[in-house]
Design a protein around this motif. Structure first.
Motif, PDB file in Angstrom:
ATOM      1  N   GLY A 170       0.803  -1.111  -0.097  1.00 47.62           N
ATOM      2  CA  GLY A 170      -0.015   0.104  -0.088  1.00 47.62           C
ATOM      3  C   GLY A 170       0.807   1.195   0.080  1.00 47.62           C
ATOM      4  N   MET A 171       1.798   1.272   0.724  1.00 50.17           N
ATOM      5  CA  MET A 171       2.811   2.442   0.737  1.00 50.17           C
ATOM      6  C   MET A 171       3.463   2.878  -0.487  1.00 50.17           C
ATOM      7  N   ILE A 172       3.702   1.565  -1.086  1.00 54.96           N
ATOM      8  CA  ILE A 172       4.492   1.739  -2.436  1.00 54.96           C
ATOM      9  C   ILE A 172       3.519   2.257  -3.727  1.00 54.96           C
ATOM     10  N   PHE A 173       2.283   1.212  -3.756  1.00 53.67           N
ATOM     11  CA  PHE A 173       1.413   1.387  -4.855  1.00 53.67           C
ATOM     12  C   PHE A 173       0.342   2.320  -4.771  1.00 53.67           C
ATOM     13  N   ILE A 174      -0.441   2.682  -3.556  1.00 49.98           N
ATOM     14  CA  ILE A 174      -1.291   3.550  -3.407  1.00 49.98           C
ATOM     15  C   ILE A 174      -1.238   4.727  -3.708  1.00 49.98           C
ATOM     16  N   PRO A 175      -0.258   5.500  -3.477  1.00 44.64           N
ATOM     17  CA  PRO A 175       0.148   6.909  -4.312  1.00 44.64           C
ATOM     18  C   PRO A 175       0.056   6.787  -5.723  1.00 44.64           C
ATOM     19  N   MET A 176       0.596   5.769  -6.302  1.00 43.02           N
ATOM     20  CA  MET A 176       0.553   5.688  -7.782  1.00 43.02           C
ATOM     21  C   MET A 176      -1.119   5.574  -8.308  1.00 43.02           C
ATOM     22  N   ILE A 177      -1.629   4.800  -7.592  1.00 44.24           N
ATOM     23  CA  ILE A 177      -3.112   4.587  -7.956  1.00 44.24           C
ATOM     24  C   ILE A 177      -3.999   5.826  -7.949  1.00 44.24           C
ATOM     25  N   GLY A 178      -3.474   6.667  -6.874  1.00 47.49           N
ATOM     26  CA  GLY A 178      -4.365   7.711  -6.732  1.00 47.49           C
ATOM     27  C   GLY A 178      -3.883   8.771  -7.707  1.00 47.49           C
ATOM     28  N   SER A 179      -2.456   9.108  -8.139  1.00 45.08           N
ATOM     29  CA  SER A 179      -2.100  10.023  -9.135  1.00 45.08           C
ATOM     30  C   SER A 179      -2.843   9.373 -10.478  1.00 45.08           C
ATOM     31  N   ALA A 180      -2.783   8.175 -10.797  1.00 46.64           N
ATOM     32  CA  ALA A 180      -3.395   7.824 -11.846  1.00 46.64           C
ATOM     33  C   ALA A 180      -4.819   8.007 -11.893  1.00 46.64           C
ATOM     34  N   SER A 181      -5.857   7.998 -10.739  1.00 42.81           N
ATOM     35  CA  SER A 181      -7.190   8.253 -10.881  1.00 42.81           C
ATOM     36  C   SER A 181      -7.244   9.829 -10.807  1.00 42.81           C
ATOM     37  N   ASP A 182      -6.290  10.700 -10.555  1.00 41.02           N
ATOM     38  CA  ASP A 182      -6.416  12.118 -10.589  1.00 41.02           C
ATOM     39  C   ASP A 182      -6.407  12.587 -12.141  1.00 41.02           C
ATOM     40  N   SER A 183      -5.536  12.086 -12.940  1.00 40.26           N
ATOM     41  CA  SER A 183      -5.249  12.258 -14.360  1.00 40.26           C
ATOM     42  C   SER A 183      -6.315  11.528 -15.303  1.00 40.26           C
ATOM     43  N   HIS A 184      -6.981  10.664 -14.769  1.00 40.70           N
ATOM     44  CA  HIS A 184      -8.076   9.807 -15.611  1.00 40.70           C
ATOM     45  C   HIS A 184      -9.210  10.462 -15.924  1.00 40.70           C
ATOM     46  N   GLN A 185      -9.609  10.126 -17.165  1.00 42.51           N
ATOM     47  CA  GLN A 185     -11.005  10.770 -17.486  1.00 42.51           C
ATOM     48  C   GLN A 185     -11.610   9.644 -18.096  1.00 42.51           C
ATOM     49  N   SER A 186     -13.064   9.401 -18.086  1.00 37.84           N
ATOM     50  CA  SER A 186     -13.849   8.495 -18.448  1.00 37.84           C
ATOM     51  C   SER A 186     -15.469   8.710 -18.478  1.00 37.84           C
ATOM     52  N   ARG A 187     -16.201   8.329 -19.156  1.00 42.37           N
ATOM     53  CA  ARG A 187     -17.892   8.657 -18.966  1.00 42.37           C
ATOM     54  C   ARG A 187     -18.220   8.342 -17.308  1.00 42.37           C
ATOM     55  N   PHE A 188     -17.209   7.432 -16.589  1.00 38.41           N
ATOM     56  CA  PHE A 188     -17.789   7.247 -15.389  1.00 38.41           C
ATOM     57  C   PHE A 188     -17.018   8.047 -14.337  1.00 38.41           C
ATOM     58  N   GLY A 189     -16.444   8.741 -14.860  1.00 34.82           N
ATOM     59  CA  GLY A 189     -15.778   9.850 -13.840  1.00 34.82           C
ATOM     60  C   GLY A 189     -14.196   9.285 -13.610  1.00 34.82           C
ATOM     61  N   ARG A 190     -13.853   9.943 -12.497  1.00 35.90           N
ATOM     62  CA  ARG A 190     -12.078   9.684 -12.349  1.00 35.90           C
ATOM     63  C   ARG A 190     -12.054   8.556 -11.506  1.00 35.90           C
ATOM     64  N   ARG A 191     -12.922   8.422 -10.364  1.00 34.44           N
ATOM     65  CA  ARG A 191     -12.679   7.449  -9.177  1.00 34.44           C
ATOM     66  C   ARG A 191     -13.060   6.231  -9.232  1.00 34.44           C
ATOM     67  N   ARG A 192     -14.542   6.346  -9.966  1.00 29.82           N
ATOM     68  CA  ARG A 192     -15.141   5.020  -9.992  1.00 29.82           C
ATOM     69  C   ARG A 192     -14.606   3.653 -10.724  1.00 29.82           C
TER      70      ARG A 192
END
Length: 536
Positions: A58-80
């Motif tokens: 979690g300490m290694i990969f959760i920040p990466m997942i968080g930054s990926a969701s920040d820049s992600h765009q889709s019809r379902f939103g960024r987080r879902r």
């Protein structure tokens, strides 16, 4: 206005339904992880290492997942989309854990023990990692949907309430004897029935996310700043799977190595700049959480083997196994009582802090933790141990409130609490323009808040950037305190298995918790509770 408030409350409850179901799953799984791993034939030292794997990931990969969701765009939103993908890992773990023995026997009838242990370890790590990452994204989703200060505060109050209810439900389910229910017998016993029930609860809560109107522009100002950060530091970010272009594995590995090197550099810069008041609060918070995690993680095993004299690896219908299972159920009930005490104390906490002050409240919680863990170490009475463990709910409540209250106090008067030579010396060593260090010092001495491109609540990737730039944000310092919680899961999990094997007694769990609580009490005397303590 009343109709608007009721409408907002229903929206708060809808968004926080999944955190409730997720916390119920993770709480129930916490009770069953040690027994299931021990029943699979895993040694205690390896069992505790498995518990440490998910927080490390979690300490290694959760920040990466968080930054990926920040820049992600889709019809379902960024987080879902990320929440749904992580939910698949949670569901997979819920299915594997109770059926690992059957699957191992089917796949390898002659040598099924090692396969069962491997499957249990994989399922535990997968469920814990995906659950923690999912909770992080749900908190970010709350910030996106409710950006205004008033509704944001109300949303997180509802979040805290729903998570508490989920925890109570998760600890209560294993405490009930479900073996006499026909469905439980059909599914394969107590554990299989509870995991099936958790699956239904989680799926029901997950369906509510389809009705959440995720607003792409809720964090508009923050979005632009984050994109600038990401673009400017793209060479320092590992490419996640949504951004990968067809390229050679060698290039991808080089990028990941470069990213890790950059991350280490930023973490070092951030650590150098942490003020003394934050270090003292962090260390006391870490020791307190390590003492509590030593109790919570291994309490079911302690009750089953230490007080009920059961044997987790015994045959399912043997007397030793029945005694162990009874101890696990009693341990789960005790953790439920601990959670209830924490919820009740949270109602009274504001009044206690206002009447007694943060110093007395923090000291009292530390002293109570020392006494309760010491009594649990030497007592052979189930009732006494149950009462002592339930009373630690007061300490849990204090740790959920006071460190953040003190942090807000520090940020309300930065020129007093955050005056430190560390950040200035770091800038002088690493900045070619000494004027930057003098300007930084002047900004703190005059009480000016440094300008921040990314406000509080920005994603993890920008926290280290902000810290390295000499800017102290509330979100960054909260991330420091949250890291104490993650580290407190890793260190006891890595060490206590070997300690228990050397001592040849599960009472070493509670003895270790007592040692951690003594350290926590000593370090709590060094916390800065007011500006008068700065002279100490």
């Amino acid at each position: 206005m009343t109709d608007l408030l009721h409408g907002s409350m229903w929206k708060f409850l809808l968004v926080n339904t999944l955190p409730c179901g997720l916390e119920a799953c993770m709480s129930a799984v916490t009770v069953y992880i040690p027994p299931l791993l021990l029943q699979a034939g895993m040694e205690k030292r390896y069992m505790t290492m498995v518990l440490a794997l998910a927080p490390v990931l979690g300490m290694i990969f959760i920040p990466m997942i968080g930054s990926a969701s920040d820049s992600h765009q889709s019809r379902f939103g960024r987080r879902r989309p990320f929440i749904w993908m992580l939910s698949l890992g949670i569901l997979l773990g819920l299915q594997i854990m109770p059926q690992a023995r059957r699957l191992a026997v089917l796949m390898s009838p002659q040598h099924h023990h090692w396969l069962e242990a491997a499957m249990q370890a994989t399922a535990v790590s997968l469920l814990n990692f995906c659950g923690q990452a999912c909770l992080t994204l749900l908190v970010a989703l709350l910030s996106d949907l409710f950006p205004e200060q008033e509704e944001n505060s109300r949303a997180f109050s509802v979040y805290s309430m729903m998570v508490s209810l989920g925890g109570c439900l998760g600890f209560l389910l294993p405490a009930v004897d479900w073996r006499n229910i026909p469905v439980a017998a059909y599914l394969g016993g107590q554990e299989a029935f509870i995991y099936a029930l958790l699956t239904v609860i989680f799926l029901s809560c997950l369906l509510t996310t389809a009705f959440i109107p995720e607003e792409a522009g809720a964090a508009g100002g923050r979005e632009a700043a984050v994109d600038r950060r990401l673009k400017s530091g793209s060479s320092g970010c590992c490419p996640h799977w949504l951004q990968l272009q067809p390229r050679s594995v060698w290039v991808a590995l080089n990028q990941c190595v470069s990213a890790l090197r950059s991350t280490v550099s930023r973490v070092y810069a951030a650590c150098v700049q942490v003020p003394t008041v934050m270090w003292r609060l962090f260390v006391a918070d870490l020791c307190n959480w390590m003492a509590l995690m030593s109790v919570i993680f291994f309490f079911a095993d302690f009750m089953g083997e230490g007080l009920y004299q059961g044997v987790p690896s015994a045959e399912p219908e043997s007397e030793e196994r029945k005694q162990f299972d009874e101890g696990v159920r009693m341990g789960s009930l005790t953790l439920f009582l601990q959670f209830m005490v924490s919820v009740l104390c949270s109602v009274l906490m504001d009044g206690l802090v206002a009447r007694l002050g943060p110093r007395v409240v923090f000291f009292s919680s530390g002293a109570l933790l020392v006494v309760t863990t010491a009594v649990m170490t030497v007592s052979h009475s189930v009732v006494t141990v149950t009462v002592m463990a339930a009373l630690t709910g007061y300490t849990v409540c204090v740790l959920h409130v006071l460190p953040y209250t003190l942090l807000c106090q520090y940020h309300s008067n930065k020129q007093v609490y955050f005056t430190t030579s560390n950040s200035i010396s770091y800038l002088l060593r690493h900045n070619s323009k000494p004027e930057a260090a003098r300007a930084h010092s002047a900004g703190h001495s005059e009480g000016e808040k440094p300008s921040e491109d990314v406000p509080d609540g920005a994603p993890h990737v920008s926290l280290l950037v902000a810290a390295a730039d000499g800017q102290r944000g509330m979100c960054y310092d909260m991330a420091i305190l949250e890291s104490a919680y993650l580290i407190s899961e890793v260190l006891p999990a890595l060490c206590l298995g070997s300690v228990v094997q050397l001592a040849n007694s599960v009472r070493a769990y509670m003895a270790s918790a007592c040692c951690f609580s003594v350290l926590a009490f000593l370090f709590s005397t060094r916390i800065i509770y007011s500006h008068t303590d700065l002279n100490r």
